[in-house]
Write a protein that holds these residues in place. Structure first.
Motif, mmCIF file in Angstrom:
data_model
loop_
_atom_site.group_PDB
_atom_site.id
_atom_site.type_symbol
_atom_site.label_atom_id
_atom_site.label_comp_id
_atom_site.label_asym_id
_atom_site.label_seq_id
_atom_site.Cartn_x
_atom_site.Cartn_y
_atom_site.Cartn_z
ATOM 1 N N THR A 259 -7.954 50.737 -15.761
ATOM 2 C CA THR A 259 -7.049 50.602 -16.905
ATOM 3 C C THR A 259 -6.024 49.491 -16.757
ATOM 4 N N GLN A 260 -5.602 49.179 -15.526
ATOM 5 C CA GLN A 260 -4.559 48.174 -15.343
ATOM 6 C C GLN A 260 -4.918 47.228 -14.208
ATOM 7 N N TYR A 261 -4.630 45.962 -14.439
ATOM 8 C CA TYR A 261 -4.870 44.917 -13.431
ATOM 9 C C TYR A 261 -3.718 44.862 -12.434
ATOM 10 N N ARG A 262 -4.067 44.832 -11.153
ATOM 11 C CA ARG A 262 -3.075 44.584 -10.106
ATOM 12 C C ARG A 262 -3.785 43.899 -8.955
ATOM 13 N N TYR A 263 -3.416 42.645 -8.711
ATOM 14 C CA TYR A 263 -4.095 41.853 -7.683
ATOM 15 C C TYR A 263 -3.729 42.384 -6.304
ATOM 16 N N GLN A 264 -4.739 42.795 -5.530
ATOM 17 C CA GLN A 264 -4.528 43.320 -4.187
ATOM 18 C C GLN A 264 -5.669 42.905 -3.274
ATOM 19 N N ASP A 265 -5.334 42.662 -2.025
ATOM 20 C CA ASP A 265 -6.360 42.323 -1.045
ATOM 21 C C ASP A 265 -7.001 43.529 -0.362
ATOM 22 N N PRO A 266 -6.251 44.574 0.034
ATOM 23 C CA PRO A 266 -6.886 45.661 0.794
ATOM 24 C C PRO A 266 -8.109 46.286 0.119
ATOM 25 N N TYR B 147 -2.290 39.831 13.004
ATOM 26 C CA TYR B 147 -3.553 39.832 13.739
ATOM 27 C C TYR B 147 -4.516 40.957 13.356
ATOM 28 N N GLY B 148 -4.139 41.819 12.427
ATOM 29 C CA GLY B 148 -4.999 42.939 12.080
ATOM 30 C C GLY B 148 -6.270 42.509 11.369
ATOM 31 N N ARG B 149 -7.391 43.121 11.758
ATOM 32 C CA ARG B 149 -8.659 42.900 11.065
ATOM 33 C C ARG B 149 -8.837 43.970 9.989
ATOM 34 N N GLU B 150 -9.962 43.893 9.252
ATOM 35 C CA GLU B 150 -10.168 44.843 8.153
ATOM 36 C C GLU B 150 -10.023 46.309 8.566
ATOM 37 N N PRO B 151 -10.621 46.755 9.674
ATOM 38 C CA PRO B 151 -10.495 48.184 10.010
ATOM 39 C C PRO B 151 -9.048 48.653 10.115
ATOM 40 N N GLY C 286 -1.384 32.995 13.498
ATOM 41 C CA GLY C 286 -0.317 33.255 14.458
ATOM 42 C C GLY C 286 1.058 33.127 13.851
ATOM 43 N N GLU C 287 1.162 32.381 12.742
ATOM 44 C CA GLU C 287 2.435 32.294 12.023
ATOM 45 C C GLU C 287 2.363 32.969 10.655
ATOM 46 N N ALA C 288 1.148 33.171 10.139
ATOM 47 C CA ALA C 288 0.979 33.729 8.796
ATOM 48 C C ALA C 288 -0.050 34.843 8.815
ATOM 49 N N ALA C 289 0.092 35.764 7.897
ATOM 50 C CA ALA C 289 -0.812 36.917 7.837
ATOM 51 C C ALA C 289 -2.115 36.584 7.125
ATOM 52 N N PHE C 290 -3.066 37.493 7.194
ATOM 53 C CA PHE C 290 -4.296 37.524 6.411
ATOM 54 C C PHE C 290 -5.477 36.743 6.975
ATOM 55 N N PHE C 291 -5.300 35.848 7.930
ATOM 56 C CA PHE C 291 -6.418 35.023 8.379
ATOM 57 C C PHE C 291 -7.594 35.810 8.958
ATOM 58 N N PRO C 292 -7.372 36.888 9.711
ATOM 59 C CA PRO C 292 -8.520 37.540 10.347
ATOM 60 C C PRO C 292 -9.377 38.394 9.418
ATOM 61 N N THR C 293 -8.932 38.663 8.186
ATOM 62 C CA THR C 293 -9.753 39.475 7.295
ATOM 63 C C THR C 293 -10.731 38.568 6.560
ATOM 64 N N ARG C 294 -11.960 39.061 6.351
ATOM 65 C CA ARG C 294 -13.045 38.165 5.964
ATOM 66 C C ARG C 294 -13.396 38.200 4.487
ATOM 67 N N PHE D 188 -10.238 44.855 -1.760
ATOM 68 C CA PHE D 188 -11.326 43.880 -1.614
ATOM 69 C C PHE D 188 -11.880 43.885 -0.189
ATOM 70 N N MET D 189 -11.014 44.171 0.787
ATOM 71 C CA MET D 189 -11.476 44.251 2.172
ATOM 72 C C MET D 189 -12.514 45.345 2.359
ATOM 73 N N LEU D 190 -12.471 46.372 1.509
ATOM 74 C CA LEU D 190 -13.447 47.462 1.604
ATOM 75 C C LEU D 190 -14.871 46.964 1.400
ATOM 76 N N LEU D 191 -15.011 45.831 0.708
ATOM 77 C CA LEU D 191 -16.346 45.356 0.356
ATOM 78 C C LEU D 191 -17.142 44.879 1.569
ATOM 79 N N SER D 192 -16.476 44.485 2.641
ATOM 80 C CA SER D 192 -17.237 44.104 3.834
ATOM 81 C C SER D 192 -18.007 45.306 4.365
ATOM 82 N N THR D 193 -17.388 46.488 4.335
ATOM 83 C CA THR D 193 -18.079 47.716 4.757
ATOM 84 C C THR D 193 -19.155 48.101 3.751
ATOM 85 N N VAL D 194 -18.857 47.995 2.466
ATOM 86 C CA VAL D 194 -19.848 48.302 1.432
ATOM 87 C C VAL D 194 -21.086 47.427 1.599
ATOM 88 N N ILE D 195 -20.884 46.144 1.823
ATOM 89 C CA ILE D 195 -22.006 45.215 1.991
ATOM 90 C C ILE D 195 -22.799 45.551 3.245
#
Length: 401
Positions: free
Chosen positions: A197-204, A175-179, A279-287, A206-213
Motif C-alpha cells: 500500500t505504501q512506498y518506503r525505500y529500504q535496503d534490508p 562491516y556487517g554482511r546480509e545475515p 571501512g569509513e562508510a556502511a553498506f559495502f559488504p551487502t550484495r 532487498f537483502m532478503l533476496l540473496s537468500t530467496v535466490i
C-alpha cells in the motif's frame, strides 16, 4: 507500460573513453549526437574538475554506445583518471541485477512474484511475513520497519535478543554482511503499513533476496549471479565487493573533508577530500542491494544483453517498468527495482539515483526513445535529481525526447 524490443543490435567493444559524436548508423538520433555531446561535456566538466574525484558518463542509443567520457580522477592517491575501464561501486543500481535474477527464476517457474517470503525464512516466526511477497520487496512496499541498531541503547537491546559477531554498533554498520543486517527481522512482529500500500525505500528487505535466490536456484547467490546473469551477458569486469579482494582499476570513494578524519584515513594533499570507502562508510559488504562494482564498458554489455532479451524475456522486462506504487514525489512512482516518472506531455521514464559512501550514481532510461544514460561517480556531493533534470533538458533541446 508495455515494453517493446529495443536493443536488438549487438555492438562492438567500445573504444577508449572519448566524447563521441560519430554516427551509429542505426539511429534516428544520429543527426543530433554532436548537439548532445557538447552540452553533456559542459554539464559534467562544470561538476567534476580534472584534479578532483569525478565520474564516467555513458549514453546508449538504439542498442549501441553513442557517448562515453570520463571526468576527473578515479584515485586521488595515484592520479588515475576515470576511464571506461575504471571499476566503480554502482550503489543501488545493483538492485537491477538482483531484480533481473528474480525475474529469470520466475520465468523458470522456480519463483512467483506473489509468493510469500515466510517459506524462505523459517526463523522469522511472526505471521506478518506470510503477507509479504517478493513483489512487495521489489517495489519497496513490504511495510517492514527498519530496526537495525544505530546508537548504543539500540545496540544494547539488540544483543539481548540476537547473537552477534560484533561488539559495538559502529562495527556492525561498517562491516556487517546480509545475515547480520537482516537478523533483526527475527524479532519483528508487526508492520508499519499494510504490504503493497505504501512506498518506503529500504535496503534490508532487498537483502532478503540473496537468500530467496539461493533457495530457489539451489546455488550460492554469487554463483547463480555469475553463471546465470553475468556470464550470459558477457560481463568480465562485474563483481560483488569482498573485503579482502583486489578489484582491478578500482576507483575509491571520496567525500568533502570535514577535519575529523581518522588517523589512517586518506586525505588529499590540498585537504579538500577524504576517502569515504569501505571501512569509513556502511553498506559495502551487502550484495543484493549495493554490492556490485563494474566498469562502463561492461555496463554497456549489460544494457545490450538485458534489452535484447538475452537474459530475461521481453514480458519480464516490461513488467519491471509497470507502475507498482506512487511515491510522495509528484508524478514519481516505483516499479520493480526502479523509479518511474509519468507526467503529461512527457515521455515515460525509468531512472535510479543513489549513493553508497563516497560513490553515487544517476541513470535514466526512455523506453520509447531507445535511450539509456548513466553516471557513475566516486563523490556524493552533486545533486542527482537536478542533474537528471538538466540531462532531460539537453535531450529535449535535441528533440530526442
Amino acid at each position: 507500460m508495455r515494453f517493446k524490443p529495443l536493443f536488438l543490435l549487438a555492438a562492438a567493444i567500445i573504444p577508449a573513453v572519448v566524447s563521441s559524436c560519430s554516427k551509429t548508423q542505426s539511429s534516428q538520433h544520429d543527426d543530433a549526437l554532436c548537439e548532445v555531446a557538447a552540452p553533456i561535456d559542459s554539464l559534467f566538466e562544470s561538476l567534476f574538475s580534472p584534479n578532483e574525484p569525478g565520474a564516467i558518463v555513458g549514453i546508449c542509443i538504439d542498442g549501441k554506445p553513442a557517448y562515453v567520457k570520463g571526468f576527473g580522477l578515479a584515485r586521488l592517491d595515484t592520479g588515475a583518471p576515470y576511464t571506461d575501464s575504471t571499476s566503480t561501486n554502482i550503489c543501488s543500481a545493483t538492485k537491477s541485477f538482483t531484480t533481473t535474477a528474480v525475474m529469470k527464476l520466475v520465468e523458470q517457474g522456480k519463483l512467483s512474484l506473489d509468493q510469500s517470503i515466510d517459506e524462505f525464512f523459517p526463523n522469522f516466526n511472526a505471521p506478518v511475513f506470510s503477507h509479504i511477497t517478493i513483489r512487495h520487496i521489489l517495489s519497496h512496499t513490504t511495510g517492514l520497519p527498519d530496526k537495525r541498531p544505530r546508537n548504543p541503547d539500540q545496540w544494547a537491546n539488540y544483543i539481548k535478543r540476537h547473537d552477534s559477531t560484533f561488539g559495538i554498533s559502529d562495527d556492525y554498520m561498517l562491516y556487517g554482511r546480509e545475515p547480520e543486517m537482516i537478523k533483526y527481522f527475527e524479532s519483528v512482529d508487526r508492520l508499519e503499513t499494510e504490504p503493497g500500500t505504501q512506498y518506503r525505500y529500504q535496503d534490508p528487505p532487498f537483502m532478503l533476496l540473496s537468500t530467496v535466490i539461493e533457495k530457489a536456484s539451489g546455488m550460492p547467490f554469487e554463483k547463480y549471479m555469475t553463471d546465470s546473469i553475468f556470464a550470459p551477458a558477457g560481463l568480465t569486469e562485474t563483481r560483488f565487493f569482498e573485503p579482502d579482494s583486489i578489484i582491478p582499476n578500482e576507483a575509491h570513494g571520496y567525500g568533502p573533508a570535514d577535519g575529523l578524519s581518522e588517523e589512517d584515513q586518506f586525505v588529499s594533499s590540498d585537504g579538500k577530500w577524504e576517502e569515504y570507502d569501505y571501512g569509513e562508510a556502511a553498506f559495502f559488504p551487502t550484495r543484493a542491494d549495493r554490492g556490485i562494482y563494474t566498469t562502463a564498458r561492461d555496463y554497456f554489455k549489460w544494457l545490450q544483453a538485458i534489452y535484447s532479451g538475452k537474459i530475461i524475456n521481453f514480458d519480464s522486462i516490461s513488467e519491471r517498468y509497470d507502475w507498482q506504487v506512487s511515491t510522495k514525489l509528484p508524478n514519481i512512482g516505483y516499479g520493480l527495482g526502479v523509479f518511474l516518472q509519468s507526467k503529461p506531455d512527457y515521455p515515460y521514464k525509468a531512472f535510479h539515483m543513489s549513493y553508497n559512501g563516497g560513490f553515487s550514481i544517476y541513470q535514466c532510461y526512455f523506453p520509447d526513445q531507445n535511450i539509456f544514460m548513466f553516471v557513475f561517480s566516486n563523490r556524493p556531493d552533486w545533486d542527482r535529481l537536478e542533474i537528471g533534470k538538466n540531462i532531460d533538458k539537453i535531450f529535449r533541446q535535441a528533440e530526442w525526447i
